[in-house]
Design a protein around this motif. Sequence first.
Motif, PDB file in Angstrom:
ATOM      1  N   GLU A  50       0.817  -1.208   0.000  1.00 46.89           N
ATOM      2  CA  GLU A  50       0.000   0.000   0.000  1.00 46.89           C
ATOM      3  C   GLU A  50       0.855   1.265   0.000  1.00 46.89           C
ATOM      4  O   GLU A  50       0.618   2.211   0.758  1.00 46.89           O
ATOM      5  CB  GLU A  50      -0.994  -0.006   1.174  1.00 46.89           C
ATOM      6  N   VAL A  51       1.850   1.264  -0.890  1.00 47.98           N
ATOM      7  CA  VAL A  51       2.691   2.443  -1.050  1.00 47.98           C
ATOM      8  C   VAL A  51       2.706   2.861  -2.516  1.00 47.98           C
ATOM      9  O   VAL A  51       2.446   2.061  -3.415  1.00 47.98           O
ATOM     10  CB  VAL A  51       4.149   2.202  -0.571  1.00 47.98           C
ATOM     11  N   VAL A  52       2.981   4.133  -2.725  1.00 45.71           N
ATOM     12  CA  VAL A  52       3.175   4.690  -4.056  1.00 45.71           C
ATOM     13  C   VAL A  52       4.541   5.368  -4.067  1.00 45.71           C
ATOM     14  O   VAL A  52       5.113   5.638  -3.016  1.00 45.71           O
ATOM     15  CB  VAL A  52       2.064   5.694  -4.438  1.00 45.71           C
ATOM     16  N   THR A  53       5.040   5.644  -5.242  1.00 46.10           N
ATOM     17  CA  THR A  53       6.345   6.275  -5.367  1.00 46.10           C
ATOM     18  C   THR A  53       6.174   7.687  -5.910  1.00 46.10           C
ATOM     19  O   THR A  53       5.469   7.899  -6.898  1.00 46.10           O
ATOM     20  CB  THR A  53       7.256   5.457  -6.301  1.00 46.10           C
ATOM     21  N   LYS A  54       6.818   8.619  -5.223  1.00 39.11           N
ATOM     22  CA  LYS A  54       6.767  10.024  -5.630  1.00 39.11           C
ATOM     23  C   LYS A  54       8.181  10.573  -5.663  1.00 39.11           C
ATOM     24  O   LYS A  54       9.078  10.054  -5.016  1.00 39.11           O
ATOM     25  CB  LYS A  54       5.947  10.835  -4.633  1.00 39.11           C
TER      26      LYS A  54
ATOM     27  N   LEU B 286      10.872   8.252  -3.636  1.00 40.17           N
ATOM     28  CA  LEU B 286      10.639   7.489  -2.414  1.00 40.17           C
ATOM     29  C   LEU B 286       9.209   6.961  -2.323  1.00 40.17           C
ATOM     30  O   LEU B 286       8.307   7.464  -2.995  1.00 40.17           O
ATOM     31  CB  LEU B 286      10.942   8.371  -1.201  1.00 40.17           C
ATOM     32  N   HIS B 287       9.032   5.975  -1.451  1.00 45.97           N
ATOM     33  CA  HIS B 287       7.711   5.395  -1.203  1.00 45.97           C
ATOM     34  C   HIS B 287       6.949   6.208  -0.161  1.00 45.97           C
ATOM     35  O   HIS B 287       7.518   6.627   0.849  1.00 45.97           O
ATOM     36  CB  HIS B 287       7.834   3.956  -0.677  1.00 45.97           C
ATOM     37  N   TYR B 288       5.652   6.357  -0.429  1.00 41.58           N
ATOM     38  CA  TYR B 288       4.752   7.071   0.483  1.00 41.58           C
ATOM     39  C   TYR B 288       3.507   6.232   0.706  1.00 41.58           C
ATOM     40  O   TYR B 288       3.061   5.510  -0.186  1.00 41.58           O
ATOM     41  CB  TYR B 288       4.350   8.424  -0.118  1.00 41.58           C
TER      42      TYR B 288
ATOM     43  N   ASN C  83       9.033   4.960   5.317  1.00 36.53           N
ATOM     44  CA  ASN C  83       9.979   4.746   6.412  1.00 36.53           C
ATOM     45  C   ASN C  83      11.014   5.866   6.385  1.00 36.53           C
ATOM     46  O   ASN C  83      10.949   6.768   5.548  1.00 36.53           O
ATOM     47  CB  ASN C  83      10.650   3.370   6.294  1.00 36.53           C
ATOM     48  N   ASP C  84      11.947   5.802   7.303  1.00 34.77           N
ATOM     49  CA  ASP C  84      12.982   6.832   7.384  1.00 34.77           C
ATOM     50  C   ASP C  84      14.236   6.468   6.597  1.00 34.77           C
ATOM     51  O   ASP C  84      15.252   7.159   6.698  1.00 34.77           O
ATOM     52  CB  ASP C  84      13.362   7.076   8.848  1.00 34.77           C
ATOM     53  N   VAL C  85      14.180   5.396   5.841  1.00 30.40           N
ATOM     54  CA  VAL C  85      15.327   4.975   5.055  1.00 30.40           C
ATOM     55  C   VAL C  85      15.479   5.929   3.873  1.00 30.40           C
ATOM     56  O   VAL C  85      14.544   6.096   3.090  1.00 30.40           O
ATOM     57  CB  VAL C  85      15.165   3.521   4.562  1.00 30.40           C
ATOM     58  N   PRO C  86      16.640   6.575   3.758  1.00 30.70           N
ATOM     59  CA  PRO C  86      16.807   7.501   2.635  1.00 30.70           C
ATOM     60  C   PRO C  86      16.959   6.747   1.323  1.00 30.70           C
ATOM     61  O   PRO C  86      17.370   5.592   1.298  1.00 30.70           O
ATOM     62  CB  PRO C  86      18.105   8.237   2.985  1.00 30.70           C
ATOM     63  N   GLY C  87      16.626   7.409   0.256  1.00 37.06           N
ATOM     64  CA  GLY C  87      16.866   6.839  -1.064  1.00 37.06           C
ATOM     65  C   GLY C  87      18.360   6.891  -1.337  1.00 37.06           C
ATOM     66  O   GLY C  87      19.140   7.381  -0.517  1.00 37.06           O
ATOM     67  N   GLY C  88      18.770   6.391  -2.453  1.00 40.18           N
ATOM     68  CA  GLY C  88      20.187   6.404  -2.769  1.00 40.18           C
ATOM     69  C   GLY C  88      20.443   6.037  -4.208  1.00 40.18           C
ATOM     70  O   GLY C  88      19.555   6.113  -5.055  1.00 40.18           O
TER      71      GLY C  88
END
Length: 130
Positions: free
Chosen positions: A54-58, A87-89, A97-102
Amino acid sequence: MQPTEALAAYRAMWDDLAAAAENSDAKHPGLGAHASGGALQLLRHMMTEDRKKEVVTKGRLRLDPVVEDNGTMEVVIRDCADATDWLHYTSDGKRENDVPGGHHRIDATLLQRGSAWWVDRLYIGQVGSC
């Protein structure tokens, strides 16, 4: 010489995925516009898994593709995609989550069919793989 048509198809595949990822839509018609074979299966799998979570990417994905091998009917591209801001929202608009993208290593093989190029094989490495 950089095969501009293959690079354009590669970039277009990511644009198609970004559109599908806004709703985590594995059936988005754009997914098959520039991807085929295992690459298309991977993109659909990614969208299916995101839908289950249940996440989307923005955000914005930044690409920097380089042609590694340029054949007559096949082109191999290597990229280090910057997903820092892609990132996922959750449905309420909060980050998953608090995991940063990279940065992700991307290996893509494109095949020419007729006058069109298709991303047919796609490997997406984990965060920090490039």
